[in-house]
Write a protein that holds these residues in place. Structure first.
Motif, short mmCIF file in Angstrom:
data_model
loop_
_atom_site.label_atom_id
_atom_site.label_comp_id
_atom_site.label_asym_id
_atom_site.label_seq_id
_atom_site.Cartn_x
_atom_site.Cartn_y
_atom_site.Cartn_z
N LEU A 133 0.83 -1.21 0.00
CA LEU A 133 0.00 0.00 0.00
C LEU A 133 0.86 1.26 0.00
N LEU A 134 2.01 1.23 0.63
CA LEU A 134 2.87 2.41 0.68
C LEU A 134 3.60 2.65 -0.63
N TRP A 135 4.08 1.57 -1.26
CA TRP A 135 4.95 1.74 -2.43
C TRP A 135 4.24 1.55 -3.77
N GLU A 136 3.23 0.71 -3.80
CA GLU A 136 2.54 0.47 -5.06
C GLU A 136 1.03 0.41 -4.84
N PRO A 137 0.42 1.47 -4.32
CA PRO A 137 -1.02 1.43 -4.02
C PRO A 137 -1.87 1.26 -5.27
N GLU A 138 -1.38 1.76 -6.41
CA GLU A 138 -2.17 1.65 -7.64
C GLU A 138 -2.28 0.21 -8.13
N MET A 139 -1.43 -0.69 -7.63
CA MET A 139 -1.44 -2.07 -8.10
C MET A 139 -2.32 -2.99 -7.25
N VAL A 140 -2.94 -2.47 -6.20
CA VAL A 140 -3.80 -3.29 -5.36
C VAL A 140 -5.04 -3.68 -6.16
N PRO A 214 3.12 -16.96 -16.30
CA PRO A 214 3.99 -16.47 -17.38
C PRO A 214 4.36 -15.01 -17.15
N ASP A 215 5.41 -14.57 -17.80
CA ASP A 215 5.79 -13.16 -17.72
C ASP A 215 4.69 -12.29 -18.30
N ALA A 216 4.34 -11.25 -17.59
CA ALA A 216 3.29 -10.33 -18.05
C ALA A 216 3.71 -8.91 -17.72
N PRO A 217 3.55 -7.98 -18.65
CA PRO A 217 3.93 -6.58 -18.40
C PRO A 217 3.17 -6.02 -17.20
N GLY A 218 3.90 -5.41 -16.29
CA GLY A 218 3.29 -4.77 -15.13
C GLY A 218 3.02 -5.68 -13.95
N LEU A 219 3.21 -7.01 -14.14
CA LEU A 219 2.94 -7.95 -13.05
C LEU A 219 4.25 -8.35 -12.40
N GLY A 220 4.75 -7.48 -11.53
CA GLY A 220 5.94 -7.81 -10.76
C GLY A 220 5.58 -8.62 -9.53
N TYR A 221 6.60 -9.06 -8.81
CA TYR A 221 6.34 -9.88 -7.62
C TYR A 221 5.58 -9.09 -6.56
N GLY A 222 5.90 -7.79 -6.41
CA GLY A 222 5.21 -6.98 -5.41
C GLY A 222 3.73 -6.86 -5.71
N VAL A 223 3.39 -6.68 -6.99
CA VAL A 223 1.98 -6.60 -7.37
C VAL A 223 1.28 -7.93 -7.10
N PHE A 224 1.95 -9.02 -7.50
CA PHE A 224 1.33 -10.33 -7.29
C PHE A 224 1.20 -10.64 -5.80
N LEU A 225 2.13 -10.19 -4.99
CA LEU A 225 2.05 -10.43 -3.54
C LEU A 225 0.78 -9.81 -2.97
N LEU A 255 -6.06 -11.13 -11.83
CA LEU A 255 -5.05 -11.40 -12.85
C LEU A 255 -5.61 -11.38 -14.27
N GLY A 256 -6.92 -11.24 -14.40
CA GLY A 256 -7.54 -11.31 -15.71
C GLY A 256 -7.05 -10.27 -16.69
N SER A 257 -6.61 -9.12 -16.21
CA SER A 257 -6.12 -8.07 -17.10
C SER A 257 -4.67 -8.29 -17.52
#
Length: 656
Positions: A133-140, A214-225, A255-257
């Motif tokens: 939430l502090l570093w990547e709130p837009e990815m929640v 699979p590798d997907a643009p914008g889906l880093g480990y922090g986002v997936f966490l 993950l659909g997007s």
């Protein structure tokens, strides 16, 4: 909340997977390299290794020392069971109480271990969620695009602040007193260790699933966490076995997007295989081996006692005949969760379209059409209702459940489903079949005269069956009742009435399989005469002991006198009468004690039914003095069967 999450999950999973075939998943599975599979296996081992430190820290927190292999064994078995069966407060706690109780820990100490482990998970999840939430709130997922970033970052700061406050409290607070119990609060160093262990375990578990994506643009480990923690928490709140449907639906929605549905469901399936299914079989073998060892230990000690070996009384820390808590409660808990899991699988089975395979199963599915799917989805609902009856140890629920599981295995095999689908109900049927003795209560519908509420319940259930039979499946929308209710284009009886009939039928099943009331015969001239006519009636009953009543066995062929002393309901000797019916009388006394809010105990019993008292979780203590006016003469040793903490008090109460 759990019900709302389940409904949302059904809608999401159905929408995402309606046109998905097993062939799509097979192709996605074939595309995963072997090195990735080995990496996932390694992360699974790492995750459970870190998880074992939960209990290792908890045991030290309560001031005990125990080998790491024991705490790791307890953590692995309890968490694997709670992961697969849901209701972790029941399933995982049952394993811990059984294992730690056998290793000499008191119930309050085990309860503190359970609370400590729960707090440990919350600390790690709070740290990781707060960081996202502090570093990547837009990815929640879901809320990241709808809630202002500052609000999400403020929530992250609050989570971190809560963890920091918990750590600082360890410097100021040493003990917490709740009523008459004093609980030691974790020190700051222990709180830091909790946070580090939990954060590492959650991160390692999320990495298992992340490796298979699979590798997907914008889906880093922090986002997936963030996606994983949100999905896992949703499954935890829903309390369904394994988070089935809820965890999967949340993952697919988030993950659909990023990638197509076949890749998502493939990753989820492999994750479940590595983190849930394989560890469940390993834990089952380990736990079964542990139980066999305990049985052998108990048999040897019992033989020594029978041969006249020296025994020790309640003042010692170990009873003369070591009675372990039986597998009855544990097997019932496992059966309840496993049958519920089968019900959920059957309800969700039509999410994936069946393959039209060129084999006997595929051709037979063509003969059944959607009617087979429709019947399977209704069997799934019935199994969930019957699981409630299993939890209450009702014989009728056990019998009907076995029949439905075998039927479901046959129908899913004819449907052409992958072999794991029919194997699941068949395996669960094999699991619960040997434990017939654990289900001893007669259903109220069979054991009592028909009352107006019972008649109305039967009529409503019949009406629901008629409505469901007339409504039938919809070839356009699918075979299951919930597909028709949620996604049919037409309205009317074929849609909402069907859903109402299913829910009402489920409630009626639960009402009809409730256990019957416990029959009690008053201790009067007629009751005493009836008791004296039975074999093994005790002469001291009615003289030194005046019973409050007589518990009647399920067949009416056994009687067990009892008295009330303070917070205890005490059976006087073994039941008199038919040996098989005596067992049910013993269990009925336990049930009556539970209804009255008392603790069950048994005074001056012989060795014949010690295994049954063991099944109640009671320990056999020898009655230390010789025969007296309050203790009948007998050729064999006499025992007090009670909880260890109650033995001394009960000795004084019964001799007073």
């Amino acid at each position: 909340m759990g019900l709302l999450l389940m409904i949302a999950a059904i809608i999401v999973v159905q929408r995402e997977m309606r046109n998905l075939h097993w062939l799509d998943i097979r192709r996605a599975l074939a595309g995963i390299p072997h090195t990735t599979l080995w990496a996932g296996a390694g992360m699974t081992v790492l995750s459970y290794t870190v998880l074992s430190f939960y209990d290792w820290l908890a045991v030290r927190q309560i001031g005990r020392t125990m080998p790491f292999r024991r705490t790791a064994f307890a953590a692995f078995c309890s968490y694997v069971l709670s992961h697969n069966l849901g209701f972790s407060a029941i399933s995982g706690a049952a394993v811990r109480f059984r294992l730690y109780g056998n290793w000499g820990l008191r119930p309050l100490e085990v309860a503190q271990i359970i609370a400590f482990c729960s707090a440990t998970y919350l600390l790690g999840a709070a740290v990781l969620i707060g960081g996202v939430l502090l570093w990547e709130p837009e990815m929640v997922p879901v809320v990241g695009a709808r809630v202002p970033y500052l609000v999400l970052q403020a929530i992250g700061l609050l989570l971190w602040g809560g963890v920091g406050l918990y750590i600082l409290m360890g410097r100021r607070l040493n003990e917490v007193t709740l009523w008459r119990w004093t609980i030691t609060f974790p020190s700051s160093s222990m709180a830091v260790a909790q946070t580090v262990v939990s954060a590492a375990e959650v991160a390692a578990t999320a990495a298992i699933a992340y490796i298979f994506l699979p590798d997907a643009p914008g889906l880093g480990y922090g986002v997936f966490l963030a996606i994983y923690i949100a999905s896992y928490t949703a499954g935890l709140v829903a309390s369904v076995p394994g988070g089935l449907g809820v965890f999967d639906g949340a993952m697919m929605l988030a993950l659909g997007s990023y990638m197509p549905a076949p890749r998502i469901i493939t990753a989820i399936l492999i994750f479940r295989l590595f983190y849930y299914i394989i560890p469940l079989f390993i834990a089952g073998v380990m736990f079964a081996g542990h139980e066999l060892f305990l049985r052998g230990d108990a048999v040897l000690l019992s033989r020594k006692a029978a041969q006249g070996a020296p025994v020790r009384g309640p003042r010692t820390t170990r009873p003369s005949i070591v009675i372990r808590e039986s597998e009855a409660d544990f097997s019932v808990a496992v059966a309840t969760g496993a049958v519920s899991l089968c019900g959920g699988v059957l309800i969700a089975l039509t999410i994936l379209d069946p393959e039209t395979w060129d084999n006997a199963a595929g051709r037979l599915h063509g003969l059944f059409g959607m009617a087979g799917d429709y019947l399977l989805s209704l069997i799934g609902v019935a199994l969930i209702g019957l699981a409630i009856g299993l939890s209450q140890r009702v014989t009728l629920a056990w019998k009907v459940t076995l029949g439905l599981l075998v039927t479901a295995a046959g129908l899913t095999l004819l449907r052409g489903s992958p072999i794991i689908i029919p194997a699941l109900p068949a395996l669960v049927a094999i699991l619960i079949a040997p434990f017939r003795s654990s289900y001893y209560r007669h259903a109220r519908v069979l054991s009592e005269p028909l009352s107006f509420p019972t008649i109305m319940s039967l009529l409503l259930l019949i009406a629901c069956v008629v409505v469901l039979a007339c409504a039938g499946p919809d070839d356009e929308m699918g075979g299951s009742w919930w597909e028709i209710m949620l996604f049919a284009s037409s309205s009317g009886v074929g849609r909402w009435t069907m859903g109402l009939a299913v829910m009402l039928g489920l409630l009626m099943i639960m009402r009809l399989i409730r256990p019957g009331r416990i029959a009690i015969v008053p201790w009067d001239a007629e009751g005493e005469a009836r008791y004296r006519m039975l074999d093994h009636a005790i002469d001291a009953v009615g003289k030194a002991w005046v019973p409050a009543g007589l518990i009647v066995g399920a067949r009416g062929q056994a009687l067990l006198p009892f008295v009330r002393r303070g917070t205890f309901l005490i059976g006087l000797g073994d039941p008199a009468g038919n040996a098989q019916d005596c067992v049910s009388a013993i269990w009925w006394l336990r049930d009556l004690a539970v209804q009255e809010g008392r603790q069950a105990a048994f005074w001056c019993v012989g060795s014949m039914f010690l295994s049954v008292y063991n099944g109640l979780g009671l320990t056999a203590w020898p009655v230390t003095t010789g025969p007296s006016e309050t203790e009948p003469e007998a050729d064999e040793s006499l025992y007090l069967c009670a909880r260890p903490e109650d033995a001394r008090l009960l000795q004084s109460l019964m001799r007073g």
